[in-house]
Design a protein around this motif. Sequence first.
Motif: not given
Length: 104
Positions: A37-45
């Motif tokens: 998720y960090s590499a994708a620059a997104i958050t699980p929400d």
Amino acid sequence: DKILAVLKGIGSSSDGRSQSIYAPRAEGQLSALRRAYSAAAITPDTIGLIEAHGTGTRVGDEVEFTALKGVFGEYRSAANPCALGSVKSMIGHTKAPRQFETRL
């Protein structure tokens, strides 16, 4: 061609500190999820559906679910749920059982 999905991040973990590289650990899977998720620059929400591995084993499924709860529990609420599924655990690997292979 229609684009159906884009991979923005990948995280991996061997869980190798346990009994073997095949023995799952929630800590390793949690670390892999956070890296992805960090590499994708997104958050699980922002995720609405997780297609889990679904090992079909008590230990494997519990470890996977624990890791997912660890990541998604930080971001989710009853007002913002995320669906969880696993097609593989319902149909298994795409390999015929040995007794059927010999008859084909």
